[in-house]
Scaffold this motif. Sequence first.
Motif, PDB file in Angstrom:
ATOM      1  N   SER A  11       0.196  -3.715 -13.661  1.00  0.00           N
ATOM      2  CA  SER A  11       1.145  -2.781 -13.075  1.00  0.00           C
ATOM      3  C   SER A  11       0.373  -1.806 -12.192  1.00  0.00           C
ATOM      4  N   THR A  12       0.971  -1.420 -11.086  1.00  0.00           N
ATOM      5  CA  THR A  12       0.350  -0.443 -10.201  1.00  0.00           C
ATOM      6  C   THR A  12       0.979   0.915 -10.470  1.00  0.00           C
ATOM      7  N   THR A  14       1.574   4.728  -9.614  1.00  0.00           N
ATOM      8  CA  THR A  14       1.562   5.604  -8.445  1.00  0.00           C
ATOM      9  C   THR A  14       1.729   7.042  -8.915  1.00  0.00           C
ATOM     10  N   LYS A  21      -2.547   5.223  -5.767  1.00  0.00           N
ATOM     11  CA  LYS A  21      -2.108   4.041  -6.510  1.00  0.00           C
ATOM     12  C   LYS A  21      -3.307   3.335  -7.107  1.00  0.00           C
ATOM     13  N   ASP A  23      -4.177  -0.203  -9.727  1.00  0.00           N
ATOM     14  CA  ASP A  23      -3.760  -1.316 -10.573  1.00  0.00           C
ATOM     15  C   ASP A  23      -4.364  -1.142 -11.953  1.00  0.00           C
ATOM     16  N   TYR A  54       3.930   3.573 -17.773  1.00  0.00           N
ATOM     17  CA  TYR A  54       4.200   2.387 -16.957  1.00  0.00           C
ATOM     18  C   TYR A  54       5.683   2.287 -16.612  1.00  0.00           C
ATOM     19  N   TYR A  57       6.050   5.348 -13.923  1.00  0.00           N
ATOM     20  CA  TYR A  57       5.279   5.395 -12.684  1.00  0.00           C
ATOM     21  C   TYR A  57       4.699   4.050 -12.250  1.00  0.00           C
ATOM     22  N   SER A  59       4.650  -0.154 -11.283  1.00  0.00           N
ATOM     23  CA  SER A  59       5.417  -1.127 -10.503  1.00  0.00           C
ATOM     24  C   SER A  59       6.085  -2.154 -11.409  1.00  0.00           C
TER      25      SER A  59
END
Length: 72
Positions: A11-12, A14, A21, A23, A54, A57, A59
């Motif tokens: 998950s990225t 941010t 950002k 990973d 996660y 924030y 992806s």
Amino acid sequence: MYDGKRVELKSTITCPKCGYKKDEIMPTNACEFFYECDSCKTRLRPLEGDCCVYCSYGSVKCPPIQVGAGCC
């Protein structure tokens, strides 16, 4: 695989403060309630109603949410 289902572990995250950002690989055995931004050092916490950083924030939502198991 998690609980017999395929899940995405990358998950990225941010940062909402500076936009940085990164990973990350999510744990499958615990939630992450706190995360420090590598850029601005802001300490992130889940937003109200989310179980982990996660879900707030990232992806990709955390593994338990992905498989429909609810919060970690």
